[in-house]
Design an enzyme around this catalytic site. Sequence first.
Site, PDB file in Angstrom:
ATOM      1  CG  ASN A   1      -0.462  -0.115   2.525  1.00  0.00           C
ATOM      2  OD1 ASN A   1       0.548  -0.765   2.765  1.00  0.00           O
ATOM      3  ND2 ASN A   1      -1.122   0.512   3.482  1.00  0.00           N
ATOM      4  CB  ILE A   2       1.735   3.607  -2.354  1.00  0.00           C
ATOM      5  CG1 ILE A   2       2.586   2.374  -2.683  1.00  0.00           C
ATOM      6  CG2 ILE A   2       2.535   4.902  -2.509  1.00  0.00           C
ATOM      7  CD1 ILE A   2       2.908   2.221  -4.159  1.00  0.00           C
ATOM      8  CD  GLU A   3      -1.158   5.428   4.643  1.00  0.00           C
ATOM      9  OE1 GLU A   3      -1.858   4.613   5.252  1.00  0.00           O
ATOM     10  OE2 GLU A   3      -0.501   6.334   5.215  1.00  0.00           O
TER      11      GLU A   3
ATOM     12  CB  CYS B   1      -5.262  -1.091  -1.842  1.00  0.00           C
ATOM     13  SG  CYS B   1      -6.505  -0.024  -1.081  1.00  0.00           S
TER      14      CYS B   1
ATOM     15  CD  GLU C   1      -5.603  -5.586  -1.070  1.00  0.00           C
ATOM     16  OE1 GLU C   1      -4.902  -4.534  -1.022  1.00  0.00           O
ATOM     17  OE2 GLU C   1      -6.497  -5.828  -0.236  1.00  0.00           O
TER      18      GLU C   1
ATOM     19  CB  CYS D   1     -10.949  -1.608   0.521  1.00  0.00           C
ATOM     20  SG  CYS D   1     -10.257  -1.177  -1.092  1.00  0.00           S
TER      21      CYS D   1
ATOM     22  CB  CYS E   1      -8.942  -4.182  -3.253  1.00  0.00           C
ATOM     23  SG  CYS E   1      -7.681  -2.894  -3.161  1.00  0.00           S
TER      24      CYS E   1
END
Length: 131
Positions: A43-45, A54, A56, A86, A89
């Site tokens: 995940n990369i915010e 996300c 996935e 989520c 995803c």
Amino acid sequence: MTEIKDLIKRTIALKEKAYTPYSHFRVAAAVKMKSGKIYEGINIENAAYSPTLCAERSALAGAISAGEREIDTIIINGDSEYTYPCGVCRQFIREFADKDTKIIIAKDENSYKTYTIDELLPYSFSKEDLE
């Protein structure tokens, strides 16, 4: 079984690379395509939140960019006991999953749960609906 445990171990180690300066909630995914190739994602915010990617979708984007289209198995490991994908995803996975695709939610290599896309996203909308 050994392959699944090895993939789970990879996701556990991969979580260290997650970029989560805001939530501090790390997630990693490994997706094995039907070709046998494996792609990883984290995940990369983003400070604006909605552009956050996300794990996935990160893993699947690599696979799709390489020309892959069929998921065999996807493994998801996050910082909670069991981290489920989520809704976005789940729909993204649905696009490339079939009834035999295994979606594995892993706590660790000895504790994991296996689902199908229909179990995680019942009554989904898919390309079959457009035919």
